[in-house]
Design an enzyme around this catalytic site. Sequence first.
Site, short mmCIF file in Angstrom:
data_model
loop_
_atom_site.label_atom_id
_atom_site.label_comp_id
_atom_site.label_asym_id
_atom_site.label_seq_id
_atom_site.Cartn_x
_atom_site.Cartn_y
_atom_site.Cartn_z
N ALA A 188 11.04 -6.78 5.73
CA ALA A 188 9.90 -6.34 6.55
C ALA A 188 10.19 -4.95 7.10
CB ALA A 188 9.63 -7.33 7.67
N ASN A 189 9.35 -4.52 8.03
CA ASN A 189 9.57 -3.25 8.73
C ASN A 189 9.19 -3.43 10.20
OD1 ASN A 189 6.70 -2.67 9.10
ND2 ASN A 189 6.68 -2.31 6.89
N ARG A 190 9.23 -2.34 10.97
CA ARG A 190 9.05 -2.44 12.42
C ARG A 190 7.61 -2.25 12.89
NH1 ARG A 190 14.03 0.18 11.73
NH2 ARG A 190 15.78 -0.88 12.73
N ALA A 250 1.68 -1.28 7.14
CA ALA A 250 2.94 -0.80 6.56
C ALA A 250 3.42 -1.85 5.56
CB ALA A 250 3.96 -0.58 7.66
#
Length: 407
Positions: free
Chosen positions: A215-217, A281
């Site tokens: 995943a990402n932030r 994102a």
Amino acid sequence: MTLSGALSGKRILLIISGGIAAYKSLDLIRRLRERGASVRPIMTASAQEFITPLAVGALSASHVYLDLFSREDEQDVGHIRLARDSDLILVAPATANLMAKMAQGLADDLASTVLLAADRPVLVAPAMNPKMWAHPATRRNITTLKQDGIHFIGPMAGEMAESNEHGLGRMAEPLEIVASVLSLLDGGAKPLKGRSAIVTSGPTHEPIDPVRYIANRSSGRQGHAIATALAKLGANVTLVSGPVTIADPAGVKTIHVERAEEMRDAVLGLLPADIAVMVAAVADWRVATSSDQKIKKQPGDAPPMLALTENPDILKTIGHHANRPKLVIGFAAETQNVEDNARLKLARKGADLIVANDVSPDSGIMGGERNRVKLITRDGIEDWPDMDKNTVADHLARKITQMLETS
């Protein structure tokens, strides 16, 4: 969808104060009148140094009011009549000087006297040098005016009239101002009413096993704010959201997904649409074969090898789709060469606009409350200053309205 007649029967009192941006008021008058509004202009003495009452009168097809002590205009207490005989008072451009008068309740000319006597909505479109806009005195006046119920549109960032000056202080464009007028005057006649919009938001989670994922932030704050802003302008918005910890926006249909493939399928299932804003994102890669069971760490064993495969490119898919929305907007979160990478993305993905930002670790943007973006189109770049994400969303929604109107 045409906005012709959207302001039919509405009476706008336009106050033009002094500044180079006064030239935009001529186009603003035309935009308001072509939507059916009647425009009654007031010009300050300083405004007449930049544009003429003759030009303003010709475009508005109305008498231009200039003088508080005009024997003809004031025979029936004309400044009170002007203040009351309108649906909305619009100040464009609004100088720092005029806003200071408004905040302090001063009334030493026709414009300031009318504003003090007003009991109608007042919309202000500031225009000034960035240092004047940022000055503590101006900031105090803005706070006072907002507390008094004054509405604002802009200012925007860009090149100033002064050589080599750039920053926040440009008057909003006429179509952006018109969008705000529409929103204030009639909650049912929104500028994006009848338009359908798809917004993606948040991250995607690509499973490695039942416990772990890639995943990402991304927090989803910017995408959710954009969905809200478009809905406020009347659009029928569907938000496709990855896993986030914030609430679904009010007035917006929300579809929850986990993986990039699910997000792509949800977006394609919403076509055709007028607007697509791809804010999410999306993870670029996923594990080729995720495990059905938790991958256990065994003493002495090397870490497991993860074979990755590319995820679907949702923006590119939409940008080149047979049912492509009229307006396709993508986001580019970069840590270097922001403008160059965004230009490449604009061409490669088939987008009309790329909203680019620097998400380097020290920026605090990814997962944070604020954002600083650049708008990349085929015609150039708009560099917006640091703003909270809700303000970015409101500005972008007005930009979308403008782009649809001129496309």
